[in-house]
Write an enzyme that holds these catalytic residues in place. Structure first.
Site, PDB file in Angstrom:
ATOM      1  N   HIS A 269       0.866  -1.170   0.000  1.00  0.00           N
ATOM      2  CA  HIS A 269       0.000   0.000   0.000  1.00  0.00           C
ATOM      3  C   HIS A 269       0.910   1.229   0.000  1.00  0.00           C
ATOM      4  O   HIS A 269       1.851   1.286   0.786  1.00  0.00           O
ATOM      5  CB  HIS A 269      -0.889  -0.027   1.241  1.00  0.00           C
ATOM      6  CG  HIS A 269      -2.137   0.746   1.066  1.00  0.00           C
ATOM      7  ND1 HIS A 269      -2.130   2.119   1.024  1.00  0.00           N
ATOM      8  CD2 HIS A 269      -3.416   0.373   0.887  1.00  0.00           C
ATOM      9  CE1 HIS A 269      -3.373   2.540   0.833  1.00  0.00           C
ATOM     10  NE2 HIS A 269      -4.172   1.500   0.745  1.00  0.00           N
ATOM     11  N   ARG A 292      -6.970  10.240  -1.164  1.00  0.00           N
ATOM     12  CA  ARG A 292      -6.484  10.749  -2.444  1.00  0.00           C
ATOM     13  C   ARG A 292      -7.642  10.913  -3.420  1.00  0.00           C
ATOM     14  O   ARG A 292      -7.715  11.891  -4.151  1.00  0.00           O
ATOM     15  CB  ARG A 292      -5.422   9.816  -3.026  1.00  0.00           C
ATOM     16  CG  ARG A 292      -4.061  10.017  -2.377  1.00  0.00           C
ATOM     17  CD  ARG A 292      -3.079   8.959  -2.817  1.00  0.00           C
ATOM     18  NE  ARG A 292      -3.297   7.694  -2.107  1.00  0.00           N
ATOM     19  CZ  ARG A 292      -3.205   6.491  -2.651  1.00  0.00           C
ATOM     20  NH1 ARG A 292      -2.895   6.376  -3.921  1.00  0.00           N
ATOM     21  NH2 ARG A 292      -3.418   5.421  -1.929  1.00  0.00           N
TER      22      ARG A 292
END
Ligand SMILES: Cc1cc2nc3c(=O)[nH]c(=O)nc-3n(C[C@H](O)[C@H](O)[C@H](O)COP(=O)(O)OP(=O)(O)OC[C@H]3O[C@@H](n4cnc5c(N)ncnc54)[C@H](O)[C@@H]3O)c2cc1C
Ligand SMILES: *[C@@H]1O[C@H](CO)[C@@H](O)[C@H](O)[C@H]1NC(C)=O
Length: 497
Positions: A269, A292
């Site tokens: 990740h 994001r």
């Protein structure tokens, strides 16, 4: 110990590991009336399973039907759609496998998706876990990841419910702080072994033996940063992880001839939080992908370096290949900041509140940012306004609204945290068949595979189901589906003994 001086095998199933795979296996063995002895190395049960936060997949459940009738955009799901999504996600590991190996991988995926409704019903209807909320995660063609409507995350809800249920049963024994060190085996003339039980140590004592069919559910090795991870992926050695820091138990299986597959397929990740209060912690919180998506940007020394909405592989790769890591005491991490403007902060809502509360992110006024960062924010606002094209190729900006009206108020507040790539899940592990039996290759003849008698495995310790990439929500599912199968198989073996 040789077999001749062993006591006769006890009529009980031995379960190694107290995560969701081990708990489910115990539950189904006990349901058949067979006693279970669970051995867990840590002082507390639950493994990484207790930390699961998104939920568990099921295709064709009544919760999906309810969600679809309330919101037609949830999308219609089916067993076949889930199957196709899983094949696609398995990628080259599956598509480039030939003949029998290809068929074997497809069969495992088939079991996983065929039994997903049964798995959800076991947890919800039989055990009473709330799984009524269904969401759509990345890589899925429909909303199929189930969790509860309350505050408790799904992993904790499922694990605590199952554990309480097991403890009600007089035939269940749980030994914590107990580490299995080896399998007890006898060998046959054809070169394969039969598993008779396990050897284990309790804190402070010597080696002891327990006999019976063995269910192996010791989880993955993402938290084994200097051991198995370094061995199979030297490029990831020393990376922090979302997983508990603990050694992988895979060598215990290979010592009995078990074959491991896909060991170099590791899910990374790009954004794990570096806690300013404990920057060198090996275990870290995930900075959710949606930060994001809602508009967050990534910075290195004040400058953007990637289209933040690229895949996890691309974002992690850009960081790890393009920047020098900071190394300390064997820990490797990178210097990256995640910045959310007021619009993204608002859209990410509760998540940001939690990270601020934990001290993983902090508020900062634009006028207090360093000059490079301030310039980056100004330039990025131009891109969002459509005045210039993003050099990094980002075309979707989430809810970013800072500077949309042409100027940036120096008193506006952004939210910033430090992040680094972390390991999250290991796709590889022991090769199993549809019954969860661990397979071994004949010495000198690798194409001849045979189940190891007396040994079963389920959960993240196994390999071959997910291939290149595990879909979110499918690991809890594999724990329940294969845990149930192997609990029953091992219980039958215990009774026949
Ligand atoms: C933060 C986080 C969030 C996640 N969210 C999700 C999600 O939402 N949905 C999803 O599907 N998946 C999720 N995952 C992945 C999923 O939680 C794991 O893949 C899964 O729980 C693994 O279960 P398991 O039973 O195989 O192993 P674990 O739960 O890890 O349990 C293994 C147990 O075995 C014990 N053990 C190991 N070696 C020995 C030994 N030698 N002797 C005795 N005991 C031993 C360990 O101490 C541990 O308790 C998440 C993972 C993390 C870390
Ligand atoms: C406990 O195990 C014994 C066999 O050892 C079995 O006869 C009995 O029914 C089991 N009890 C329960 C509650 O399942």
């Amino acid at each position: 110990m040789t077999t001749s001086d062993m006591p006769p095998a006890a009529k009980q199933v031995i379960v190694v590991g107290s995560g969701l795979a081990g708990l489910t296996a115990s539950y189904s063995a006990l349901r058949l009336g067979v006693p279970v002895h669970m051995l867990e190395r840590s002082p507390k049960p639950g493994g990484n399973s207790i930390k699961a936060s998104s939920g568990i997949n099921g295709a064709g459940t009544r919760f999906q039907a309810q969600a679809a009738s309330a919101n037609p955009q949830a999308g219609h799901d089916s067993r076949d759609l889930f199957y196709t999504d899983t094949l696609r996600s398995a990628g080259k590991r599956l598509s480039q496998a030939h003949g029998r190996e290809h068929e074997a991988r497809e069969r495992l995926i088939g079991v996983l998706v065929d039994q997903s409704v049964k798995a959800i019903e076991l947890l919800s209807d039989e055990l009473g876990v709330d799984l009524s909320v269904v969401t759509r995660l990345g890589g899925h063609s429909a909303a199929r990841t189930h969790r509860g409507g309350g505050k408790m995350p799904p992993g904790a809800a499922i694990v605590t419910t199952l554990l309480a249920k097991l403890k009600e049963n007089e035939n269940f024994t749980l030994s914590t702080s107990t580490t299995v060190t080896a399998l007890t085996t006898t060998s046959s003339p054809d070169g394969f072994v039969t598993v008779k039980g396990v050897e284990f140590t309790r804190s402070g004592s010597g080696s002891e033996t327990l006999l019976g069919p063995v269910v192996f559910a010791t989880g993955g090795f993402a938290g084994d940063a200097h051991g198995l991870l370094a061995k199979y992926r030297s490029d990831l050695a020393g990376l922090p992880s979302t997983n508990d820091a603990r050694p992988g138990a895979h060598d215990i299986l290979t010592a009995a001839g078990a074959e491991l597959v896909d060991m170099d397929s590791v899910q990374i990740h790009p954004t794990g939080f570096i806690d300013p209060a404990n920057p060198t912690a090996m275990v870290k919180f995930l900075a959710a992908e949606m930060l994001r998506g809602e508009g967050g940007i990534l910075l290195h020394k004040g400058e953007r370096f990637v289209d933040e909405l690229q895949t996890r592989e691309v974002v992690s790769g850009t960081i790890m290949e393009g920047m020098e890591p900071e190394e300390k005491d064997g820990l490797r991490q990178w210097d990256v900041q995640l910045l959310l403007d007021p619009g993204a902060t608002k859209a990410a809502g509760n998540h940001v509140g939690f990270y601020l509360f934990k001290g993983l992110m902090a508020k900062k006024k634009v006028k207090d940012l360093d000059e490079t960062t301030r310039k980056t924010v100004e330039e990025y606002a131009k891109v969002v306004r459509g005045e210039s094209e993003d050099k990094l190729g980002r075309t979707s900006f989430g809810h970013w609204d800072l500077g949309l009206d042409g100027k940036i108020d120096p008193d506006s507040e952004v939210v910033i945290g430090s992040v680094t790539p972390i390991t999250h899940f290991t796709m590889g592990g022991a090769l199993i068949n549809e019954k969860g039996q661990v397979l071994a290759s004949k010495p000198g003849e690798p194409s001849v595979k045979k189940p190891i008698e007396g040994l079963w495995a389920a959960g993240e310790i196994t390999g071959g189901i997910h291939g290149d990439n595990r879909l979110g929500g499918s690991s809890l599912l594999e724990c329940v589906v294969f845990g149930q199968i192997i609990g029953e198989e091992a219980a039958k073996a215990a009774r026949e003994n």
